[in-house]
Design a protein around this motif. Structure first.
Motif, PDB file in Angstrom:
ATOM      1  N   ALA A 193     -44.865 -64.235-139.385  1.00  0.00           N
ATOM      2  CA  ALA A 193     -43.639 -63.653-139.919  1.00  0.00           C
ATOM      3  C   ALA A 193     -43.867 -63.151-141.340  1.00  0.00           C
ATOM      4  CB  ALA A 193     -42.526 -64.698-139.916  1.00  0.00           C
ATOM      5  N   ARG A 194     -43.240 -62.042-141.674  1.00  0.00           N
ATOM      6  CA  ARG A 194     -43.351 -61.491-143.014  1.00  0.00           C
ATOM      7  C   ARG A 194     -42.723 -62.443-144.021  1.00  0.00           C
ATOM      8  NH1 ARG A 194     -42.446 -55.122-143.538  1.00  0.00           N
ATOM      9  NH2 ARG A 194     -42.157 -55.886-145.660  1.00  0.00           N
ATOM     10  N   GLU A 195     -43.319 -62.519-145.211  1.00  0.00           N
ATOM     11  CA  GLU A 195     -42.788 -63.406-146.247  1.00  0.00           C
ATOM     12  C   GLU A 195     -41.404 -62.948-146.700  1.00  0.00           C
ATOM     13  OE1 GLU A 195     -44.071 -65.126-150.654  1.00  0.00           O
ATOM     14  OE2 GLU A 195     -45.519 -64.039-149.406  1.00  0.00           O
ATOM     15  N   ASP A 196     -41.195 -61.662-146.826  1.00  0.00           N
ATOM     16  CA  ASP A 196     -39.894 -61.099-147.225  1.00  0.00           C
ATOM     17  C   ASP A 196     -39.433 -60.102-146.169  1.00  0.00           C
ATOM     18  OD1 ASP A 196     -39.738 -62.494-149.653  1.00  0.00           O
ATOM     19  OD2 ASP A 196     -40.937 -60.980-150.680  1.00  0.00           O
ATOM     20  N   PRO A 197     -38.959 -60.585-145.021  1.00  0.00           N
ATOM     21  CA  PRO A 197     -38.592 -59.647-143.951  1.00  0.00           C
ATOM     22  C   PRO A 197     -37.458 -58.708-144.342  1.00  0.00           C
ATOM     23  CG  PRO A 197     -37.861 -61.886-143.437  1.00  0.00           C
ATOM     24  CD  PRO A 197     -38.767 -61.990-144.622  1.00  0.00           C
ATOM     25  N   TRP A 198     -36.629 -59.092-145.308  1.00  0.00           N
ATOM     26  CA  TRP A 198     -35.519 -58.230-145.726  1.00  0.00           C
ATOM     27  C   TRP A 198     -36.005 -56.916-146.334  1.00  0.00           C
ATOM     28  CZ3 TRP A 198     -35.245 -57.042-150.935  1.00  0.00           C
ATOM     29  CH2 TRP A 198     -35.991 -57.843-151.806  1.00  0.00           C
ATOM     30  N   ARG A 200     -37.794 -54.904-145.005  1.00  0.00           N
ATOM     31  CA  ARG A 200     -37.835 -53.881-143.960  1.00  0.00           C
ATOM     32  C   ARG A 200     -36.565 -53.041-143.935  1.00  0.00           C
ATOM     33  NH1 ARG A 200     -38.857 -57.531-138.799  1.00  0.00           N
ATOM     34  NH2 ARG A 200     -37.158 -58.611-139.856  1.00  0.00           N
ATOM     35  N   ARG A 217     -30.924 -58.357-150.401  1.00  0.00           N
ATOM     36  CA  ARG A 217     -31.547 -59.488-149.694  1.00  0.00           C
ATOM     37  C   ARG A 217     -30.491 -60.390-149.074  1.00  0.00           C
ATOM     38  NH1 ARG A 217     -34.531 -63.393-153.668  1.00  0.00           N
ATOM     39  NH2 ARG A 217     -32.348 -63.688-154.267  1.00  0.00           N
ATOM     40  N   GLN A 221     -29.786 -61.083-145.087  1.00  0.00           N
ATOM     41  CA  GLN A 221     -29.862 -62.424-144.522  1.00  0.00           C
ATOM     42  C   GLN A 221     -28.558 -62.811-143.833  1.00  0.00           C
ATOM     43  OE1 GLN A 221     -32.652 -64.321-144.367  1.00  0.00           O
ATOM     44  NE2 GLN A 221     -31.412 -65.642-143.041  1.00  0.00           N
ATOM     45  N   GLU A 224     -28.470 -61.047-140.583  1.00  0.00           N
ATOM     46  CA  GLU A 224     -29.448 -61.639-139.659  1.00  0.00           C
ATOM     47  C   GLU A 224     -28.900 -62.910-139.026  1.00  0.00           C
ATOM     48  OE1 GLU A 224     -33.423 -60.874-138.154  1.00  0.00           O
ATOM     49  OE2 GLU A 224     -31.985 -59.717-139.345  1.00  0.00           O
TER      50      GLU A 224
END
Length: 398
Positions: A193-198, A200, A217, A221, A224
């Motif tokens: 998983a990406r460290e900071d998926p936000w 994207r 961010r 979240q 999500e």
């Protein structure tokens, strides 16, 4: 048009498992999800076909336990098209093959110009498959009969395609390549998983200031978490562009947020308290994210000349050689060797950079044996040539 039934209970599953067990040859398998509609990537329909058994369509949410099917089919070869897309959903159902044949990957290795299922079926069998329902919401119940026919056709011809591609692989002496690729596909681990998926979030680059990034961010979240609760694709709740518009508007109250024209989506107004709370958390956050992150990987190749001149010479020497060999083998260069692997070994090659040492380095990076056998010596020779080019450069410049 053939009418197809969807199997929805344990008894029907057991009967189908028995029929498939009595069939002959490999088993064609496909999965339909509801990507773009649901949060999860779960399977909402599983299709199977085996010669002398027929086509079976299974409803995973209704059935739940697929153990009887796994018990009778695990040792058979499963034929899938673009298996990497379907294997995760099948594993969630504990449907795990021991061997596979991926018709899309086989077509790539054979150099077919178009490798989508419809294109491959039409090229090999002369049969045209309608793709009208490929992006449909497969969580719909009941599923329309036209959708079921589409789903059935995705597996009905797959065994014939597999046999034709297998013969072509043997003819081109690539069957060993394919077997290694299929085995690697079965054991490939999911990407971390990406460290900071936000990050994207589409349109994030239009925001300015770390505080704005903190608000983005928190909105991402909050969306999500709500999407996961509702099992709805996040973009269907509130599109990315709407979240970014809310950040840019910098509203001073919930009322102002509700008045942002671009803040749209099925949950933009009904969940206004949720979004306003996220905005307030972002505004109060102490851990403000950086606007731009330093890349954790290699620099782009265009920057190599200034940052690592020797690596620049190596990649310039090796890349065309690998591409030419891929062309000779009639396959895409990225299937012969992933470009990232070539970049990594060019950036920091082993010492000494012999074919054996380069092969070991490629193996550590995940290259298959056949890829190493086809490319390691070529890369080693290209690296030697790059040194000569570098040594001759001053004389050429004068």
């Amino acid at each position: 048009m053939t009418d197809y039934d969807v199997l929805t209970d344990a008894g029907a599953l057991r009967d189908a498992a028995q029929a498939l067990a009595e069939g002959t040859g490999p088993v064609a398998v496909d999965v339909e999800r509801a990507s773009g509609y649901r949060y999860s990537q779960r399977a909402y329909l599983v299709q199977m076909y085996r010669r002398d058994a027929g086509v079976f369509l299974f409803d995973p949410p209704a059935i739940g336990d697929f153990a009887p099917l796994q018990d009778v089919l695990a040792d058979q070869e499963w034929v899938l098209h673009a298996a990497s897309q379907d294997l995760p959903s099948l594993r969630e159902l504990e449907l795990v093959p021991r061997t596979i044949f991926d018709t899309e990957l086989a077509a790539r290795l054979l150099g077919h110009e178009h490798v989508g299922l419809g294109a491959v079926v039409e090229e090999i069998l002369g049969i045209t498959l309608a793709k009208a329902h490929s992006a449909s919401d497969w969580s719909t119940r009941p599923l329309p009969q036209s959708w079921l026919e589409y789903a059935a056709l995705d597996v009905l011809h797959l065994i014939d395609v597999r046999d034709a591609l297998d013969a072509e692989l043997v003819q081109q002496q690539k069957i060993g390549f394919a077997q290694e690729e299929f085995a690697a596909e079965l054991t490939r681990l999911p990407k971390p998983a990406r460290e900071d998926p936000w990050r994207r979030l589409s349109g994030l680059h239009t925001l300015h200031g770390r505080r704005a990034f903190a608000v983005a961010r928190e909105l991402w979240q909050a969306r999500e978490e709500f999407a996961q609760q509702q099992d709805v694709s996040p973009g269907r709740l509130v599109p990315d562009r709407a979240l970014v518009a809310a950040v840019r508007a910098d509203p001073r109250s919930k009322g102002e947020l509700a008045g942002v024209h671009e803040f749209t989506g099925r949950a933009s107004r009904s969940q206004l308290d949720r979004w306003w709370a996220a905005i307030e958390r972002g505004r109060a956050a102490a851990d403000l994210p950086l606007e731009r992150l330093g890349g954790g990987g290699l620099p782009p190749v265009r920057a190599w000349r200034d940052r690592n001149a020797a690596a620049d010479e190596r990649i310039k020497a090796a890349r065309p050689v690998v591409e030419a060999h891929a062309q000779a083998l009639q396959m895409p260069a990225e299937n012969l060797l992933t470009p990232e692997l070539l970049r990594r070994v060019a950036w920091q090659p082993p010492e000494p950079a012999t074919a054996e040492a380069i092969g070991d380095a490629l193996a550590d990076l995940g290259a298959r044996r056949w890829q190493i056998a086809e490319t390691a010596q070529l890369i080693a020779d290209a690296f030697v040539a790059s040194v000569q080019v570098a040594e001759d450069a001053p004389a050429d410049a004068s």
